[in-house]
Enzyme design. Structure first.
Site, PDB file in Angstrom:
ATOM      1  N   GLU A 117       0.825  -1.195   0.000  1.00  0.00           N
ATOM      2  CA  GLU A 117       0.000   0.000   0.000  1.00  0.00           C
ATOM      3  C   GLU A 117       0.866   1.254   0.000  1.00  0.00           C
ATOM      4  OE1 GLU A 117      -4.101  -1.511   2.045  1.00  0.00           O
ATOM      5  OE2 GLU A 117      -2.495  -1.025   3.419  1.00  0.00           O
ATOM      6  N   CYS A 130       3.322   8.572   1.174  1.00  0.00           N
ATOM      7  CA  CYS A 130       3.899   7.611   2.126  1.00  0.00           C
ATOM      8  C   CYS A 130       4.072   6.289   1.389  1.00  0.00           C
ATOM      9  CB  CYS A 130       2.944   7.477   3.310  1.00  0.00           C
ATOM     10  SG  CYS A 130       3.446   6.235   4.501  1.00  0.00           S
ATOM     11  N   CYS A 137       6.532  -6.854   7.210  1.00  0.00           N
ATOM     12  CA  CYS A 137       7.716  -6.392   7.950  1.00  0.00           C
ATOM     13  C   CYS A 137       8.170  -7.539   8.840  1.00  0.00           C
ATOM     14  CB  CYS A 137       7.350  -5.172   8.799  1.00  0.00           C
ATOM     15  SG  CYS A 137       8.763  -4.460   9.677  1.00  0.00           S
ATOM     16  N   CYS A 141       6.605  -5.063  15.895  1.00  0.00           N
ATOM     17  CA  CYS A 141       6.191  -4.059  16.873  1.00  0.00           C
ATOM     18  C   CYS A 141       4.740  -4.354  17.249  1.00  0.00           C
ATOM     19  CB  CYS A 141       6.341  -2.659  16.298  1.00  0.00           C
ATOM     20  SG  CYS A 141       8.031  -2.326  15.753  1.00  0.00           S
ATOM     21  N   CYS A 144       1.661  -2.357  15.788  1.00  0.00           N
ATOM     22  CA  CYS A 144       1.628  -2.056  14.357  1.00  0.00           C
ATOM     23  C   CYS A 144       0.965  -3.172  13.562  1.00  0.00           C
ATOM     24  CB  CYS A 144       3.057  -1.847  13.860  1.00  0.00           C
ATOM     25  SG  CYS A 144       3.179  -1.657  12.083  1.00  0.00           S
ATOM     26  N   GLY A 196       6.887  -1.918   6.142  1.00  0.00           N
ATOM     27  CA  GLY A 196       8.261  -2.402   6.087  1.00  0.00           C
ATOM     28  C   GLY A 196       9.263  -1.550   6.824  1.00  0.00           C
ATOM     29  N   SER A 228      11.819   6.646   7.897  1.00  0.00           N
ATOM     30  CA  SER A 228      11.513   6.289   9.281  1.00  0.00           C
ATOM     31  C   SER A 228      12.023   4.893   9.579  1.00  0.00           C
ATOM     32  CB  SER A 228       9.995   6.353   9.499  1.00  0.00           C
ATOM     33  OG  SER A 228       9.672   5.876  10.787  1.00  0.00           O
ATOM     34  N   CYS A 370      -1.209   5.866   9.954  1.00  0.00           N
ATOM     35  CA  CYS A 370       0.049   5.213  10.339  1.00  0.00           C
ATOM     36  C   CYS A 370      -0.212   3.884  11.013  1.00  0.00           C
ATOM     37  CB  CYS A 370       0.802   6.029  11.386  1.00  0.00           C
ATOM     38  SG  CYS A 370       1.192   7.653  10.904  1.00  0.00           S
TER      39      CYS A 370
HETATM   40  N1  SAH Z   1       9.183   0.509   9.836  1.00  0.00           N
HETATM   41  C1  SAH Z   1       9.414   1.873   9.931  1.00  0.00           C
HETATM   42  C2  SAH Z   1       8.515   2.713   9.048  1.00  0.00           C
HETATM   43  C3  SAH Z   1       7.043   2.384   9.006  1.00  0.00           C
HETATM   44  S1  SAH Z   1       6.002   2.749  10.355  1.00  0.00           S
HETATM   45  C4  SAH Z   1       9.308   2.316  11.351  1.00  0.00           C
HETATM   46  O1  SAH Z   1       8.851   1.563  12.177  1.00  0.00           O
HETATM   47  O2  SAH Z   1       9.748   3.431  11.635  1.00  0.00           O
HETATM   48  C5  SAH Z   1       5.692   4.514  10.374  1.00  0.00           C
HETATM   49  C6  SAH Z   1       5.368   5.013  11.787  1.00  0.00           C
HETATM   50  O3  SAH Z   1       4.046   4.646  12.220  1.00  0.00           O
HETATM   51  C7  SAH Z   1       6.324   4.443  12.822  1.00  0.00           C
HETATM   52  O4  SAH Z   1       6.724   5.422  13.730  1.00  0.00           O
HETATM   53  C8  SAH Z   1       5.458   3.411  13.485  1.00  0.00           C
HETATM   54  O5  SAH Z   1       5.977   3.082  14.724  1.00  0.00           O
HETATM   55  C9  SAH Z   1       4.121   4.104  13.538  1.00  0.00           C
HETATM   56  N2  SAH Z   1       2.995   3.217  13.787  1.00  0.00           N
HETATM   57  C10 SAH Z   1       2.911   1.888  13.555  1.00  0.00           C
HETATM   58  N3  SAH Z   1       1.708   1.416  13.926  1.00  0.00           N
HETATM   59  C11 SAH Z   1       1.018   2.465  14.404  1.00  0.00           C
HETATM   60  C12 SAH Z   1      -0.318   2.621  14.899  1.00  0.00           C
HETATM   61  N4  SAH Z   1      -1.152   1.587  14.958  1.00  0.00           N
HETATM   62  N5  SAH Z   1      -0.710   3.845  15.269  1.00  0.00           N
HETATM   63  C13 SAH Z   1       0.130   4.900  15.160  1.00  0.00           C
HETATM   64  N6  SAH Z   1       1.375   4.818  14.679  1.00  0.00           N
HETATM   65  C14 SAH Z   1       1.826   3.617  14.315  1.00  0.00           C
HETATM   66 FE1  SF4 Z   2       7.636  -1.989  13.529  1.00  0.00          FE
HETATM   67 FE2  SF4 Z   2       7.757  -0.246  11.481  1.00  0.00          FE
HETATM   68 FE3  SF4 Z   2       7.774  -2.897  11.042  1.00  0.00          FE
HETATM   69 FE4  SF4 Z   2       5.546  -1.728  11.897  1.00  0.00          FE
HETATM   70  S1  SF4 Z   2       6.538  -1.374   9.934  1.00  0.00           S
HETATM   71  S2  SF4 Z   2       6.421  -3.684  12.642  1.00  0.00           S
HETATM   72  S3  SF4 Z   2       6.383  -0.126  13.245  1.00  0.00           S
HETATM   73  S4  SF4 Z   2       9.336  -1.719  12.127  1.00  0.00           S
END
Ligand code: SAH
Ligand code: SF4
Length: 393
Positions: A117, A130, A137, A141, A144, A196, A228, A370
């Site tokens: 996406e 974005c 990924c 986390c 996420c 990712g 990021s 996000c």
């Molecule tokens: N993998 C990278 C980039 C993608 S995530 C990273 O983790 O930085 C982009 C941002 O959205 C990151 O800061 C991530 O932690 C945040 N994010 C992920 N899931 C989220 C959620 N459910 N609500 C708000 N922010 C979230």
């Molecule tokens: Fe974590 Fe970013 Fe991967 Fe989501 S996309 S699992 S926030 S590293």
């Protein structure tokens, strides 16, 4: 629900796709040097190669052309040669959803039938795209949605650049030949904040950004690109040296105990190690400051004590703190902090001298905010499996 104690999976490799016999090479996403080598290998005389690169580059990235036959400043038989050996291919838009707030979410199909996406967010004085760097990924986390997706593969540079090109197609942003130059940019900024972990796909991300930043073509400057990362420490200095874009860090917690749970890569590179590496980034990349992203999770990381610890930790690093109200997704194990809590947290940071904008959730109604991204195929696959399990199959 994601298991917060899940092991950290190593980075995945991009397996070079074997082209079918007679398959065409995609020119999208090749750096200038790679394009030059590719053209020479196809029979372009070395002496002409630099000029041909410039011409083809301009057609692809300035004019948005996908057909060699319209490249009228090239000889007809050369165009035919290009057409026989190469293609200009970008991901296919499977579906597009437009939010009430104008945010557009694209579901894109890439080679192998995988899907990613990309999200376009129009704002008053800019438009941010974005983009994704991987299908799914490998990091998990716990807050996420992307992290719950099992299927993971690295995107190629072509697929990363292709997301920018597809957005320009959809927004009708390619210039028209002969028309007066229009300086307004719809896609003015790019953020690598989709699906990712970009630093687990470093080479492809770097090559793709080289193409996107190139002054003749897509021309999005390094100061308008933000990468990021969840904190892949060994690649951070490389990002400064080889890409030079702005950096955002998914920080999200102020103690290792909490960060281990939220961002499991912290078990490998903890807060102290991460911060030590970050201190050098602005100087090395010649950028002003680092964005610390901080997702606001109710009763998990949102106390005043957290805010105070946060400003203490980042002292000395030129920074901005971006507070992200948690965006929910089906089955998410967390809740968004209350608004007053977020404001009180923001206030402490602001009073300590840092900008502390609260990120307005965009495109929530289409699950484009996000952390809400996850391939539809994967969703379908999983829910079918669930249905089967429920049916006792
Ligand atoms: N993998 C990278 C980039 C993608 S995530 C990273 O983790 O930085 C982009 C941002 O959205 C990151 O800061 C991530 O932690 C945040 N994010 C992920 N899931 C989220 C959620 N459910 N609500 C708000 N922010 C979230
Ligand atoms: Fe974590 Fe970013 Fe991967 Fe989501 S996309 S699992 S926030 S590293």
């Amino acid at each position: 629900m994601t298991d917060a104690s899940a092991p950290i999976t190593q980075d995945v490799l991009t397996i070079p796709r074997k082209l079918p016999e007679g398959g065409k090479i995609n020119l999208v996403g090749l750096t200038r040097e790679q394009l030059r080598d590719t053209l020479i290998a196809a029979g372009t005389p070395e002496k002409q190669a630099k000029m041909r690169v410039g011409q083809i580059w301009q057609w692809i990235y300035h004019w948005g052309v996908r057909d060699f036959m319209v490249m009228t400043n090239l000889a007809k038989d050369y165009r035919a040669l290009l057409d026989e050996k190469f293609e200009i291919a970008v991901p296919e838009i499977v579906s597009k959803q437009v939010s009430m707030d104008g945010t557009r979410k694209y579901l894109l199909r890439i080679a192998g039938g995988h899907e990613v996406e990309a999200v376009y967010i129009p704002e008053e004085n800019r438009g941010t795209l974005c983009i994704s760097s991987q299908v799914g990924c490998t990091l998990t986390c716990s807050f996420c949605h992307t992290g719950t997706q099992k299927l993971v593969r690295n995107l190629t540079a072509a697929e990363i650049v292709g997301q920018v090109m597809v957005a320009r197609d959809d927004l009708g942003e390619w210039p028209e030949q002969g028309a007066p130059k229009d300086e307004t940019r719809l896609v003015s900024n790019v953020v690598l904040m989709g699906m990712g972990e970009p630093l687990y796909n470093f080479d492809n991300v770097r090559d793709a950004m080289k193409v996107v930043m190139d002054g003749e073509g897509l021309t999005i400057s390094r100061r308008r690109i933000t990468l990021s990362t969840s904190g892949v420490v060994p690649e951070i200095a490389k990002t400064a040296a080889e890409i030079g874009c702005l950096l955002a860090i998914s920080f999200h917690a102020t103690t290792d105990e909490v960060r281990d749970k939220l961002v499991p890569v912290n078990k490998k590179w903890n807060i102290e190690t991460l911060l030590n590496t970050l201190r050098d980034y602005p100087r090395l990349s010649n950028s002003e400051r680092i964005t610390f992203e901080y997702v606001m999770l109710k009763d998990v990381n949102d106390t005043d004590a957290d805010a105070k610890r946060l400003v203490k930790l980042i002292r000395g690093i030129p920074a901005k703190i971006n507070l992200i109200p948690f965006n929910e997704w089906p089955g998410a194990p967390y809740q968004r902090s209350d608004w007053e809590r977020i404001e009180s947290f923001a206030d402490i940071i602001y009073k300590a001298g840092y900008a502390s904008p609260i990120r307005t959730p965009r495109g929530e109604d289409i699950m484009a905010a996000c952390g809400q991204l996850k391939s539809a195929t994967e969703r379908a696959r999983k829910s079918r499996a669930q249905i089967e399990a429920e049916a006792g199959l």
